[in-house]
Each structure stands twice: as structure tokens, then as C-alpha cells.
Design an enzyme around this catalytic site. Structure first.
Site, PDB file in Angstrom:
ATOM      1  N   GLU A  53     -38.761  -3.776  44.454  1.00 18.70           N
ATOM      2  CA  GLU A  53     -38.113  -4.854  43.762  1.00 18.70           C
ATOM      3  C   GLU A  53     -38.108  -6.000  44.919  1.00 18.70           C
ATOM      4  O   GLU A  53     -37.961  -5.601  46.287  1.00 18.70           O
ATOM      5  CB  GLU A  53     -36.943  -4.552  43.157  1.00 18.70           C
ATOM      6  CG  GLU A  53     -37.096  -3.782  42.043  1.00 18.70           C
ATOM      7  CD  GLU A  53     -36.141  -3.727  40.959  1.00 18.70           C
ATOM      8  OE1 GLU A  53     -34.934  -4.158  41.450  1.00 18.70           O
ATOM      9  OE2 GLU A  53     -36.238  -3.078  40.124  1.00 18.70           O
ATOM     10  N   HIS A  61     -30.980 -15.033  38.680  1.00 21.19           N
ATOM     11  CA  HIS A  61     -32.100 -14.250  38.642  1.00 21.19           C
ATOM     12  C   HIS A  61     -33.320 -15.299  38.252  1.00 21.19           C
ATOM     13  O   HIS A  61     -33.317 -15.930  37.555  1.00 21.19           O
ATOM     14  CB  HIS A  61     -32.094 -13.164  37.387  1.00 21.19           C
ATOM     15  CG  HIS A  61     -33.179 -12.243  37.692  1.00 21.19           C
ATOM     16  ND1 HIS A  61     -34.409 -12.380  37.483  1.00 21.19           N
ATOM     17  CD2 HIS A  61     -33.167 -10.658  37.827  1.00 21.19           C
ATOM     18  CE1 HIS A  61     -35.160 -11.122  37.695  1.00 21.19           C
ATOM     19  NE2 HIS A  61     -34.104 -10.200  37.786  1.00 21.19           N
ATOM     20  N   ARG A  86     -33.524 -12.754  45.593  1.00 24.40           N
ATOM     21  CA  ARG A  86     -33.238 -13.522  44.587  1.00 24.40           C
ATOM     22  C   ARG A  86     -32.917 -14.832  44.974  1.00 24.40           C
ATOM     23  O   ARG A  86     -33.637 -15.906  44.214  1.00 24.40           O
ATOM     24  CB  ARG A  86     -32.319 -12.902  43.550  1.00 24.40           C
ATOM     25  CG  ARG A  86     -33.094 -11.760  43.148  1.00 24.40           C
ATOM     26  CD  ARG A  86     -32.148 -11.048  41.982  1.00 24.40           C
ATOM     27  NE  ARG A  86     -32.719  -9.857  41.465  1.00 24.40           N
ATOM     28  CZ  ARG A  86     -32.014  -8.940  40.909  1.00 24.40           C
ATOM     29  NH1 ARG A  86     -30.704  -9.255  40.595  1.00 24.40           N
ATOM     30  NH2 ARG A  86     -32.699  -7.895  40.460  1.00 24.40           N
ATOM     31  N   HIS A 122     -26.998 -14.452  36.724  1.00 22.80           N
ATOM     32  CA  HIS A 122     -27.296 -12.994  36.509  1.00 22.80           C
ATOM     33  C   HIS A 122     -26.206 -12.120  36.917  1.00 22.80           C
ATOM     34  O   HIS A 122     -25.719 -10.965  36.285  1.00 22.80           O
ATOM     35  CB  HIS A 122     -28.602 -12.599  37.291  1.00 22.80           C
ATOM     36  CG  HIS A 122     -29.068 -11.293  36.979  1.00 22.80           C
ATOM     37  ND1 HIS A 122     -29.423 -10.686  35.706  1.00 22.80           N
ATOM     38  CD2 HIS A 122     -29.317 -10.266  37.717  1.00 22.80           C
ATOM     39  CE1 HIS A 122     -29.595  -9.330  35.808  1.00 22.80           C
ATOM     40  NE2 HIS A 122     -29.695  -9.271  37.185  1.00 22.80           N
ATOM     41  N   ARG A 146     -26.365 -10.398  46.112  1.00 22.21           N
ATOM     42  CA  ARG A 146     -26.734  -8.824  46.030  1.00 22.21           C
ATOM     43  C   ARG A 146     -28.115  -8.730  45.870  1.00 22.21           C
ATOM     44  O   ARG A 146     -29.041  -9.190  45.597  1.00 22.21           O
ATOM     45  CB  ARG A 146     -26.179  -8.541  44.596  1.00 22.21           C
ATOM     46  CG  ARG A 146     -26.701  -7.039  44.126  1.00 22.21           C
ATOM     47  CD  ARG A 146     -25.841  -6.653  42.831  1.00 22.21           C
ATOM     48  NE  ARG A 146     -26.318  -7.284  41.693  1.00 22.21           N
ATOM     49  CZ  ARG A 146     -27.494  -7.080  41.302  1.00 22.21           C
ATOM     50  NH1 ARG A 146     -28.261  -6.216  41.662  1.00 22.21           N
ATOM     51  NH2 ARG A 146     -27.851  -7.724  39.764  1.00 22.21           N
TER      52      ARG A 146
HETATM   53  C1  SIN Z   1     -33.911  -6.507  37.182  1.00 18.54           C
HETATM   54  O1  SIN Z   1     -34.611  -5.715  36.616  1.00 18.54           O
HETATM   55  O2  SIN Z   1     -34.642  -7.557  37.806  1.00 18.54           O
HETATM   56  C2  SIN Z   1     -32.501  -6.677  37.283  1.00 18.54           C
HETATM   57  C3  SIN Z   1     -32.018  -5.433  38.008  1.00 18.54           C
HETATM   58  C4  SIN Z   1     -30.940  -6.048  38.814  1.00 18.54           C
HETATM   59  O3  SIN Z   1     -30.047  -6.973  38.451  1.00 18.54           O
HETATM   60  O4  SIN Z   1     -30.512  -5.476  40.132  1.00 18.54           O
END
Ligand code: SIN
Length: 529
Positions: free
Chosen positions: A117, A232, A272, A331, A366
Site C-alpha cells: 500500500e 484518504h 496518503r 478518513h 498515519r
Molecule cells: C484502505 O484500505 O485503503 C484503508 C486502510 C487504512 O485506513 O489503513
């Protein structure tokens, strides 16, 4: 309720609260109560998609790399000791969850499947049902807590902390019949989550109203980093509350971001804050209210992300053919109740974990999939500290910001410790007069904060937001859960906007158009106490 004193009262029923409750009731046989304003499984945890970041594979990944990625995302405000605890204990906690019955996705060899991610240098995210990780974690923990002797109080709304002789002794709570009782406990653990409902565009459910953080603010318990709401980058741009989330893992698997002319404009695997800012700027330049997530090149979308595929089809989108309209959405609340490495707050007897807390692991932003992880690491830590007889805070983790430091002399902060500037806000009195509709007040504040205290802010937009928030706080209200939620949101909003006005720089999730650079003068926490 008034005559039996619990050893531990857990407020909230997400991953942090239930991991703690199970450990306290099952392993340590404490008298535990869990008090939640909805039903047990109705926590924000169940909405979490992507997964849990933990170093479960071997070489080339390492906890040092996970630590480095977390610190980089946190933009200078992470507490390195707290992050060390997070990354070191994470793998153990994931394995404990598996032992409790949580089922994570595995590859054809039976090994845990690891995803990548944004902000992670390697694939290290374990997930369940593709993007239903939170739901699976919550399912396993709800089943586990129901097997313990913990007393569960659903639809019970915590109103205020009871503080006696400098120690938290429980809460007052409103029960479904409208009666208010004291629930007394030697220790109270706040795991009530964040305040995503401050914003009109959010991935958070209606219940995310910052109740625990607001109670702490009213009681003078230290709260910090509250100006850092994480946005997000890929919430589906449809009129919905909350907005459906298109997990970060899609970009990890190769989905691309394109503006409305089809052009790519950002490295999709940045953290993010970077991606959300780039999107917002591009949307402003092009006069658009969305950009696109192009997942047309992804293989096996439907089998890998079945719940997202279903949601997309429900609004007439086919991820194999259509670019998906997305925009940033509030988010995650990066700050909260300041805690030491054991989850102790500045008030003896009061503990916090998960999104309601500010343990120092997130700093100014975060890292993806560190949130479920934080809950499962720091919830049980609080229980272990209580079991070991601890009751108050010690100078470790983010708490070193608060304890034993002269707030006026941040240059005296020892090396490696993040300093703090302290703020005290006098309460705003409620005006007399007819009560106002809480839904209308919530909507008004959400719209205001989205427009003026969102991804991009500046001095004049924040001044405007502060005025609206003060009006909402002063508005006459009734004694209903909806009214209490609005008051809690406005309490958190007031601190968030106040800190955002004071922070005359851009750092992590906080971007000031009038102060675009990060400044060494603000390499500290803003602490409300
Ligand atoms: C996501 O799946 O993008 C959200 C997971 C998160 O908030 O870390």
C-alpha cells in the site's frame, strides 16, 4: 451499576477495545465491562478495508523498514519508541488474532498473502476477504469477547468521565431508556475511535463522532495532534454518507490515478497526504470535483476485491472497463488522547488506545494499515500495565511531551523527544433558547469544515470554520444521543481548528496554503490540557 466497581471499563467495541477486553477478562480474569453506543460489532473497525501492516514475511522485509516507512509518513512527529513497540509487537498480535479465529487471505501455498500500500517500501499488509479485513477482525473479536465473562452494555452512551481525587473512577452513561447512571471502574480504557464525522465527505460511519476525545477534552486530559485529520485519496465520488472506500491496496496492485483529462499526475504509491494534496490541487486547477482511479489493468478484480466490485456495480460502474471517480475523504483522526507506551493518559486510571489515542505512532500522518495494528498492540498493552499494578502515566512515548517539561521552553526538550506547546480552551457556555435540530447542526458543521478546514486550509478559512464551530457549541440542545454527538463533534472540531490555526506550516496531513513549507519552529505537538 453504581454498587459494583469493575476492574476495567472499556468504552467502545473496535479492535483496540475488544482485544483489551478479551485479554483482561480471559487471560487475567478481571471484572470487565464493555460499553458501546451501538451494537457490539458496529465499530469503525469493521469498515477498515486494506489490512494490517506487520512484518510477517522474512527477508527482505524487516521491522526496521516498517519503522522507517512509518516515521517517513509521520513527517517528524512520530514518537520513535512508540513506533518501535508497534512494529516489534505487531506480528505477535496478528498471530494471536489468527489463533482467536481470524481468517486472513493466503496464497496457493497456504502462506499469508502480503499486499503493498502507499508509503510502504514492500508488500507487508495482511488482509481478509480482499478488502474486508476490518470486518473479519471485528467478527473474530466479537465472538471471542462473547465467550468471556465481560459484561456487555450496548446502546449505552458515555457522557462524562467521573474524576475523583485526581483519578478517573468511571463514567456517567445514558442508557436506552434515557436514564443516566454511573458506571464505576478502577480503570477506564477509551477506545471510542476518531471523529471522521466532522466532515461532509468521509469514509467513516455516522457513529465516528469523537466521543472519547471530547470527554477527555472536557475533563482537561491531555489531547494532541488533533489538527491532523488524514484524508484518504480514493473514496468513490458519489453522494453517500459515508463514501465507499476504494482500498489503497488497489493502487498497491497497480491501479493508476488520472485527472479528468486522462493525465497521470502523482506517484500512486506515495503516502496518503501527498496523494490527497496532489488530487485536490489538480481538481482545483481543472474545476473538477473528482479525479479517476483507473483499475482497468488489474487482473481478477472481482475475485480479489469482491465487496468493492459489488459496490461499484451497484452504482453502474464496471472496474474492468470504467475509470472510477474518486476524491479525498476524511478518513482517520491521527491525534487524540495522549498516552505513554502502556496506553496511560495524563489522568491516572484513564487509558486510551486505537484511533481515540495519540500514542505517537502516527505523528502528522498515519501510514496505511497501521491503524488496526495500533489497536491490537496498544489495547492489550494497557491491560498488561493494569495487571502489573500501574495506574498513572510515565514519561515514555508521546507522554514525554506532556510530563515533566516546561511548556514555555521547548528548546529544553531532550534530544529525541518531541516537544509540546500547551493550550487551554475555556468552555463555551450553551445559550438559552429553543433547541436546534442536531442533524442540521451536524450538517452545517460538516459542510463548513470540509470547505474551510479540509485537505487545504489557510488563516482566513480557519477563522471562518472556528466561528461556525463556536456557534454550534453554543447552540441550545436537548438530552438526546444526537445532541450529545454534535456537542462532542464540535468539542473536537474546536480543538482541531484551533491547533490548525496555530500550526503556521504544512506538515503531514495538515496543509496551509498560506504556509506551504514545513518549519522547524513547529516540530512539536500542540497539546490541549
Ligand atoms: C484502505 O484500505 O485503503 C484503508 C486502510 C487504512 O485506513 O489503513
Amino acid at each position: 451499576m453504581t454498587d459494583t466497581e469493575l476492574d476495567l471499563l472499556v468504552l467502545g467495541s473496535g479492535v483496540a477495545g475488544l482485544s483489551a477486553a478479551v485479554r483482561a477478562a480471559d487471560t487475567h480474569k478481571m471484572r470487565v465491562g464493555v460499553l458501546t453506543k451501538g451494537e457490539l460489532p458496529q465499530a469503525t473497525t469493521r469498515w477498515a478495508q486494506g489490512g494490517v501492516a506487520a512484518v510477517l514475511g522474512g527477508d527482505p522485509d524487516s521491522t526496521d523498514l516498517h519503522l522507517a516507512d512509518t516515521l517517513k509518513a509521520g513527517a517528524g512527529l512520530c514518537d520513535i519508541e512508540a513506533v518501535r513497540v508497534l512494529v516489534d509487537e505487531g506480528p505477535l498480535r496478528v498471530n494471536e488474532l489468527i489463533s482467536l479465529g481470524a481468517i486472513f487471505d493466503r496464497d496457493t501455498h497456504g502462506q499469508l498473502e502480503l499486499a503493498r500500500e502507499g508509503g510502504h517500501s514492500l508488500a507487508r499488509i495482511v488482509h481478509a476477504g480482499g478488502s474486508q479485513t476490518g470486518a473479519e477482525v471485528e467478527r473474530a473479536l466479537v465472538e471471542a469477547v462473547q465467550l468471556t465473562m465481560a459484561a456487555i452494555h450496548e446502546h449505552a452512551f458515555a457522557l462524562e468521565l467521573i474524576v475523583e481525587a485526581g483519578r478517573c473512577r468511571g463514567v456517567t452513561a445514558r442508557f436506552p431508556d434515557g436514564s443516566v447512571h454511573e458506571v464505576r471502574a478502577t480503570n477506564v480504557l477509551v477506545t471510542t475511535g476518531g471523529a471522521g464525522q466532522l466532515y461532509a465527505v468521509t469514509t467513516n460511519p455516522l457513529e465516528a463522532t469523537g466521543d472519547g476525545i471530547a470527554m477527555a477534552l472536557r475533563a482537561g486530559v491531555a489531547v494532541a495532534d488533533i489538527e491532523f485529520t488524514q484524508f484518504h485519496p480514493t473514496a468513490l465520488s458519489v453522494e453517500a454518507m459515508p463514501r465507499p472506500l476504494l482500498t489503497e491496496a488497489l493502487r498497491g496492485h497497480g491501479a493508476l490515478l488520472r485527472d479528468t483529462t486522462g493525465e497521470r499526475f502523482v506517484d500512486e504509491l506515495q503516502p496518503r497526504d501527498v496523494v490527497s494534496r496532489a488530487e485536490t490541487r489538480r481538481m482545483l486547477e481543472l474545476g473538477a470535483d473528482h479525479v479517476f482511479l483507473d483499475a482497468t489493468g488489474l487482473e481478477s478484480f472481482d475475485t480479489r476485491f469482491p465487496n468493492i466490485a459489488k459496490e461499484l456495480r451497484a452504482v453502474g460502474l464496471d472496474p474492468a472497463k470504467d475509470w472510477l471517480p474518486v476524491a479525498p475523504a476524511a478518513h482517520y483522526t491521527c491525534g487524540g488522547i495522549v498516552t505513554d507506551l502502556r496506553g496511560a493518559s495524563s489522568l491516572p486510571g484513564l487509558w486510551a488506545a486505537g484511533e481515540a489515542s495519540c500514542s505517537g505512532v502516527h505523528g502528522a500522518n498515519r501510514l496505511a494499515s497501521n491503524s488496526l495494528l495500533e489497536g491490537m498492540v496498544f489495547g492489550p498493552r494497557a491491560v498488561e500495565a493494569i495487571e502489573a499494578g500501574a495506574s498513572g502515566p510515565e514519561a515514555s512515548g508521546a507522554m514525554r511531551t506532556v510530563l515533566g517539561m516546561d511548556p514555555d521552553l521547548p528548546d529544553q526538550v531532550p534530544a529525541g523527544v518531541i516537544g509540546g506547546r500547551f493550550v487551554h480552551l475555556e468552555p463555551i457556555e450553551t445559550a438559552d433558547g429553543p433547541t436546534e435540530d442536531p442533524a442540521a447542526l451536524r450538517n452545517q458543521m460538516q459542510r463548513e469544515l470540509t470547505a474551510h478546514a479540509g485537505v487545504l486550509r489557510d488563516a482566513s478559512s480557519l477563522d471562518q470554520a472556528a466561528k461556525v464551530v463556536a456557534d454550534v457549541l453554543a447552540a441550545p440542545r436537548a438530552d438526546t444521543v444526537a445532541d450529545h454527538e454534535v456537542r462532542n463533534l464540535a468539542t473536537v472540531a474546536r480543538a482541531a481548528v484551533d491547533a490548525a490555526r496555530r500550526r503556521e506550516e504544512s506538515r503531514g496531513a495538515h496543509t496551509r496554503d498560506d504556509f506551504p513549507e514545513t518549519s522547524v519552529d513547529f516540530a512539536h505537538r500542540i497539546v490541549f490540557a
